[in-house]
Design a protein around this motif. Structure first.
Motif, PDB file in Angstrom:
ATOM      1  N   HIS A   1      78.484  46.754 -13.643  1.00 41.67           N
ATOM      2  CA  HIS A   1      78.752  44.884 -13.947  1.00 41.67           C
ATOM      3  C   HIS A   1      79.690  44.787 -15.150  1.00 41.67           C
ATOM      4  O   HIS A   1      80.070  45.762 -16.040  1.00 41.67           O
ATOM      5  CB  HIS A   1      77.609  44.714 -14.557  1.00 41.67           C
ATOM      6  CG  HIS A   1      76.288  44.493 -13.805  1.00 41.67           C
ATOM      7  ND1 HIS A   1      75.132  45.566 -13.584  1.00 41.67           N
ATOM      8  CD2 HIS A   1      75.288  43.467 -13.282  1.00 41.67           C
ATOM      9  CE1 HIS A   1      74.923  45.082 -12.702  1.00 41.67           C
ATOM     10  NE2 HIS A   1      74.624  43.799 -12.577  1.00 41.67           N
ATOM     11  N   ASN A   2      81.005  44.182 -14.750  1.00 39.40           N
ATOM     12  CA  ASN A   2      81.520  43.055 -15.732  1.00 39.40           C
ATOM     13  C   ASN A   2      81.387  42.078 -16.591  1.00 39.40           C
ATOM     14  O   ASN A   2      80.009  42.030 -16.472  1.00 39.40           O
ATOM     15  CB  ASN A   2      82.687  42.597 -15.245  1.00 39.40           C
ATOM     16  CG  ASN A   2      82.927  41.330 -14.463  1.00 39.40           C
ATOM     17  OD1 ASN A   2      81.770  41.263 -13.115  1.00 39.40           O
ATOM     18  ND2 ASN A   2      83.564  40.324 -15.182  1.00 39.40           N
ATOM     19  N   GLU A   3      82.172  42.318 -18.083  1.00 42.82           N
ATOM     20  CA  GLU A   3      81.409  41.625 -19.055  1.00 42.82           C
ATOM     21  C   GLU A   3      82.416  40.472 -18.650  1.00 42.82           C
ATOM     22  O   GLU A   3      82.902  40.221 -18.392  1.00 42.82           O
ATOM     23  CB  GLU A   3      81.655  42.237 -20.419  1.00 42.82           C
ATOM     24  CG  GLU A   3      80.707  42.672 -21.485  1.00 42.82           C
ATOM     25  CD  GLU A   3      79.740  41.796 -21.629  1.00 42.82           C
ATOM     26  OE1 GLU A   3      80.164  40.558 -21.704  1.00 42.82           O
ATOM     27  OE2 GLU A   3      78.761  41.472 -22.272  1.00 42.82           O
ATOM     28  N   MET A   4      81.864  39.179 -19.751  1.00 47.48           N
ATOM     29  CA  MET A   4      82.446  38.162 -19.392  1.00 47.48           C
ATOM     30  C   MET A   4      83.686  37.770 -19.895  1.00 47.48           C
ATOM     31  O   MET A   4      83.971  38.480 -20.526  1.00 47.48           O
ATOM     32  CB  MET A   4      81.477  36.653 -19.758  1.00 47.48           C
ATOM     33  CG  MET A   4      79.829  37.048 -18.830  1.00 47.48           C
ATOM     34  SD  MET A   4      79.921  36.373 -17.272  1.00 47.48           S
ATOM     35  CE  MET A   4      79.957  37.932 -16.520  1.00 47.48           C
ATOM     36  N   LEU A   5      84.321  36.626 -19.696  1.00 50.77           N
ATOM     37  CA  LEU A   5      85.764  36.451 -20.408  1.00 50.77           C
ATOM     38  C   LEU A   5      85.705  35.711 -20.799  1.00 50.77           C
ATOM     39  O   LEU A   5      84.901  34.098 -20.323  1.00 50.77           O
ATOM     40  CB  LEU A   5      87.037  35.478 -18.928  1.00 50.77           C
ATOM     41  CG  LEU A   5      87.761  35.569 -19.006  1.00 50.77           C
ATOM     42  CD1 LEU A   5      89.231  35.949 -18.392  1.00 50.77           C
ATOM     43  CD2 LEU A   5      88.061  34.212 -19.387  1.00 50.77           C
TER      44      LEU A   5
END
Ligand code: AMP
Ligand code: ZN
Length: 473
Positions: A269-273
């Motif tokens: 899972h990528n973190e948010m921008l």
């Protein structure tokens, strides 16, 4: 063989990655809902998993990786646009107008993500083309008692799947307390989620054993992943926001329908921008699309470089300052690598990427290559990360490699052309020419600061004289 270690959300650990079949490494990433232009946040998973795709291809061979990213084209917002167009007099049935809207959005998505240097996945399935498979999967779940029908809806019985919540490490009761679960009369339990729902006559719908209706969002990914990658595959990715409920639901549906213990071995899972330290949102007025930036003249490579400068598991902050710095760095790197043939890939560079995609580390290494004038290695690293600077190189004389808000575009372009020539002159040991260019610029009020890698930064002084600069023409 290079060791790849990946942080697995499921085990909350960084683990050595071992493919189920190293002749066919399989990865699924949740793609966009195609109702409008992709915003800058949507580009983050695309870029992150594109780098992983490139790394896997490097390690296991180009023909030994299958990467799937879907398009969700069943959505109320797509329908709304189509309906509005029909009301405004557009020709065609509502179904045709819906298809037209998703086609147009998919074309935009491709153009935008291509501009960011992302390779297209091997398969980009559209949900509407996999309805039969979704119906079959739901029927299987119903037959096995994992799903039930009520009032035209089919729901997944969450309490029947003991492992529900293990991805995010929470119990069902905690999740109910923390989530906005919809209580509805047709649900046995508020946690149960929709697999199939009825459709109105004017909206898209498909015939099914439960009447005319449409699939829920979660089942789309389960069915497409099963069709294209099988019941059990290697990597499943997406943004953090999808972990619960979307990914928990995908796992529950897939494992129960396919009788498997796991859907994917590794969950990433990528973190948010964020933008300038704040969540990107329309109400804060800091919402923008990838196309907005491209149209403002921000090159795709700059967006990609800024994104990769932060590790994917950390929140990533998009700022004007980072954009400017990236533009300056890439401008210099385009120049110094212009005549270089890439060397074989540097081991340390690959090792860093294999450490759970340490892209900031890999970029720091590129900076050190630049300082040490290892331009062949720099070129290879840029190419590996998908930072294609060909257009920068071809036009570096026209390209604005450095900003100075007091100096016009035309003047900046002249300065940058001269700096390009001076760089090449120094490289060819033509110091008479390089000194001559410096003197000319000093005379016009542009001060040069030389860098160890052979490039120069410049700044305007109070003596800046546009006429003197223009005299070069
Ligand atoms: P959506 O079209 O909203 O389903 O999102 C498509 C992809 O973009 C998903 O993988 C989301 O997790 C991801 N995403 C959405 N917003 C952001 C954001 N602000 N930062 C990073 N990823 C995001
Ligand atoms: Zn999904």
């Amino acid at each position: 063989m290079t060791t790849i270690k990946l942080h697995n959300t499921k085990t909350r650990k960084r683990e050595v990655f071992t493919p189920i079949d190293d002749k066919n490494v399989r990865m699924y990433v949740c793609g966009p809902t195609v109702y409008d232009r992709a915003h800058l946040g949507n580009a983050r998973p695309v870029i992150v998993f594109d780098v992983l795709n490139r790394l896997l291809r490097h390690v296991y061979g180009d023909g030994h990786v299958t990467y799937v990213r879907n398009f969700t084209d069943v959505d109320d917002r797509i329908n709304e646009t189509a309906l509005k167009r029909q009301q405004a007099g557009a020709v065609g049935s509502l179904e045709e107008l819906i298809r037209e809207r998703s086609d147009e959005t998919i074309d935009w998505y491709h153009a935008d993500m291509d501009a960011l240097g992302a390779l297209r996945p091997n398969h980009e399935p559209r949900a509407t083309e996999y309805i039969d498979q979704m119906v079959a999967m739901i029927a299987q779940l119903e037959a096995d008692g994992f799903a039930y029908e009520k009032e035209g809806h089919v729901l997944f019985r969450v309490r029947k799947y003991a492992d529900y919540g293990t991805l995010s490490g929470r119990s069902v009761d905690d999740m109910i307390a923390g989530a906005r679960v919809e209580v509805a009369p047709y649900k046995e339990d508020p946690m149960d989620f929709v697999l199939w729902k009825p459709s109105t006559d004017e909206l898209p719908g498909w015939d099914s054993p439960w009447g005319r209706g449409r699939p829920g969002w979660h089942i789309e990914c389960s069915a497409m992943a099963y069709e294209l990658l099988g019941a059990h595959f290697d990597i499943h990715g997406g943004g953090n926001d999808l972990m619960f409920p979307h990914h928990e639901n995908e796992i529950a549906q897939s494992c129960c329908a396919n009788g498997t213990e796991a859907m994917a071995n590794v969950w990433m899972h990528n973190e948010m921008l964020q933008v300038e330290g704040k969540k990107m949102s329309k109400s804060l007025g800091n919402f923008f699309t990838v196309r907005d930036l491209l149209e403002q003249g921000v090159p795709g490579e700059v967006i990609r470089f800024v994104m990769l400068s932060t590790h994917y598991r950390k929140p990533m902050d998009w700022t004007e300052k980072k954009r400017e710095e990236a533009e300056k760095t890439l401008g210099k790197w385009a120049l110094v690598t212009a005549e270089e043939i890439p060397s074989p890939m540097d081991d340390e560079f690959i090792r860093l990427l294999g450490e759970d995609l340490n892209t900031p580390g890999a970029i720091a290494l590129l900076h050190s290559f630049a300082r040490q004038k290892e331009f062949k290695k720099l070129r290879a690293g840029l190419d590996f990360l998908g930072l294609d600077l060909a257009s920068w190189r071809a036009f570096f004389d026209e390209k604005d490699l450095q900003y100075d808000k007091y100096i016009s575009m035309d003047h900046r372009s002249i300065i940058n052309t001269l700096l390009g020539e001076r760089f090449l002159a120094k490289k060819n040991r033509d110091f008479v020419k390089s000194d001559h260019i410096r003197d000319f610029l000093t005379e016009a009020g542009i001060k040069l600061n030389d860098n160890p890698d052979g490039t120069s930064d410049w700044e305007s002084t109070s003596d800046f004289d546009p006429a003197k600069l223009e005299a070069i023409k």
